[in-house]
Design a protein around this motif. Structure first.
Motif, PDB file in Angstrom:
ATOM      1  N   LYS A  34      47.619  47.075  35.653  1.00 18.16           N
ATOM      2  CA  LYS A  34      46.695  45.991  35.646  1.00 18.16           C
ATOM      3  C   LYS A  34      47.164  44.770  34.956  1.00 18.16           C
ATOM      4  CE  LYS A  34      42.106  48.300  36.283  1.00 18.16           C
ATOM      5  NZ  LYS A  34      40.893  48.598  35.492  1.00 18.16           N
ATOM      6  N   ASN A  37      41.449  43.390  26.851  1.00 17.25           N
ATOM      7  CA  ASN A  37      40.506  43.151  28.101  1.00 17.25           C
ATOM      8  C   ASN A  37      40.016  44.405  28.704  1.00 17.25           C
ATOM      9  OD1 ASN A  37      38.368  41.476  29.074  1.00 17.25           O
ATOM     10  ND2 ASN A  37      39.791  40.410  30.243  1.00 17.25           N
ATOM     11  N   TYR A  38      41.112  45.138  29.225  1.00 13.04           N
ATOM     12  CA  TYR A  38      41.018  46.181  30.430  1.00 13.04           C
ATOM     13  C   TYR A  38      40.741  47.390  29.334  1.00 13.04           C
ATOM     14  CZ  TYR A  38      42.719  43.280  34.137  1.00 13.04           C
ATOM     15  OH  TYR A  38      43.075  42.340  34.901  1.00 13.04           O
ATOM     16  N   GLU A  92      48.562  41.310  36.641  1.00 12.67           N
ATOM     17  CA  GLU A  92      47.967  40.131  36.235  1.00 12.67           C
ATOM     18  C   GLU A  92      48.948  39.084  35.827  1.00 12.67           C
ATOM     19  OE1 GLU A  92      45.337  38.976  32.545  1.00 12.67           O
ATOM     20  OE2 GLU A  92      44.136  40.262  34.047  1.00 12.67           O
ATOM     21  N   ARG A  99      34.416  41.092  30.754  1.00 10.34           N
ATOM     22  CA  ARG A  99      35.802  40.452  30.988  1.00 10.34           C
ATOM     23  C   ARG A  99      36.091  39.167  31.153  1.00 10.34           C
ATOM     24  NH1 ARG A  99      38.101  45.586  34.181  1.00 10.34           N
ATOM     25  NH2 ARG A  99      37.534  47.297  32.697  1.00 10.34           N
ATOM     26  N   GLU A 135      39.583  46.204  40.001  1.00  9.52           N
ATOM     27  CA  GLU A 135      38.896  47.224  40.263  1.00  9.52           C
ATOM     28  C   GLU A 135      38.936  47.869  41.390  1.00  9.52           C
ATOM     29  OE1 GLU A 135      37.155  48.957  37.411  1.00  9.52           O
ATOM     30  OE2 GLU A 135      38.376  47.226  36.645  1.00  9.52           O
ATOM     31  N   HIS A 176      38.943  40.035  38.495  1.00  9.05           N
ATOM     32  CA  HIS A 176      38.429  41.480  37.676  1.00  9.05           C
ATOM     33  C   HIS A 176      37.823  42.353  38.831  1.00  9.05           C
ATOM     34  CE1 HIS A 176      39.937  40.372  34.065  1.00  9.05           C
ATOM     35  NE2 HIS A 176      39.414  39.478  33.875  1.00  9.05           N
ATOM     36  N   ILE A 228      45.868  50.775  32.996  1.00  8.96           N
ATOM     37  CA  ILE A 228      45.960  49.487  31.844  1.00  8.96           C
ATOM     38  C   ILE A 228      47.209  48.747  32.027  1.00  8.96           C
ATOM     39  CG2 ILE A 228      45.359  48.471  29.780  1.00  8.96           C
ATOM     40  CD1 ILE A 228      43.273  50.877  29.560  1.00  8.96           C
TER      41      ILE A 228
END
Length: 185
Positions: free
Chosen positions: A91, A149-150, A95, A158, A76, A72, A88
């Motif tokens: 991300k 989460n994001y 992931e 998170r 960032e 995480h 988002i």
């Protein structure tokens, strides 16, 4: 009772601020142990297998918590200053294409080699056989978790959120691993 919960939460937040990596590692270890105890109970194990429980906790403490902490932070850095739904989505996609496949494979190998103590050949064959199904199932479940989460979790929470949901996912993985092990025996 609510005062105890509020005080405990405040102490947790203080530890999270003072020692974020350690706090996330301990949290992930405790949640991993909790999920394994539930998985053992659901799978019909009469007496709690303490060695297995401790090894699952070690996985959460030594790997899952720290991995999430640094993942995480890296996200960032990669998406520094970027906001909005498209960020988002990027991300979540990043992931799901990187850490999700790696984490599922790593857990399967850890479970087979360390927790069950099986030889490499058996673990490799099990991963070859079951990994595609597990990963496809993960891609149906984890993108939504990643989005939540994001979108809604502050950076410091998170790993906590992810670890909580991962404890539920680990019950699935434990039961899947256990079922396969019983069938192979």
């Amino acid at each position: 009772m609510s005062e105890v919960v509020a005080e405990t939460w405040q102490k947790y937040l203080q530890q999270l601020q003072k020692h974020p990596l350690r706090t996330k590692a301990v949290t992930a270890g405790v949640l991993a142990g909790f999920s394994d105890a539930i998985a053992q109970k659901i799978s019909g194990i009469k007496r709690l297998q303490l060695r297995r429980l401790l090894l699952v906790m070690l996985y959460g403490f030594a790997y899952a918590g720290p991995f999430g902490h640094f993942l995480h932070k890296l996200m960032e850095v990669i998406f520094k200053g970027q906001k909005g739904k498209s960020t988002i989505a990027k991300k979540v996609l990043l992931e799901q294409l990187t850490s999700s496949p790696w984490n599922n494979m790593f857990f399967m190998m850890y479970y087979g080699l360390v927790i069950e103590g099986r030889p490499w050949g058996l673990v490799r064959n099990k991963v070859k056989k079951d990994y595609p199904t597990i990963q496809l199932t993960a891609w149906k479940f984890w993108p939504l978790v990643g989005w939540i989460n994001y979108q809604y979790m502050p950076l410091q929470f998170r790993v906590l959120f992810h670890s909580f949901v991962a404890s539920c996912w680990a019950i699935f993985l434990n039961l899947k691993a256990r079922t396969v092990s019983i069938k192979q025996a």
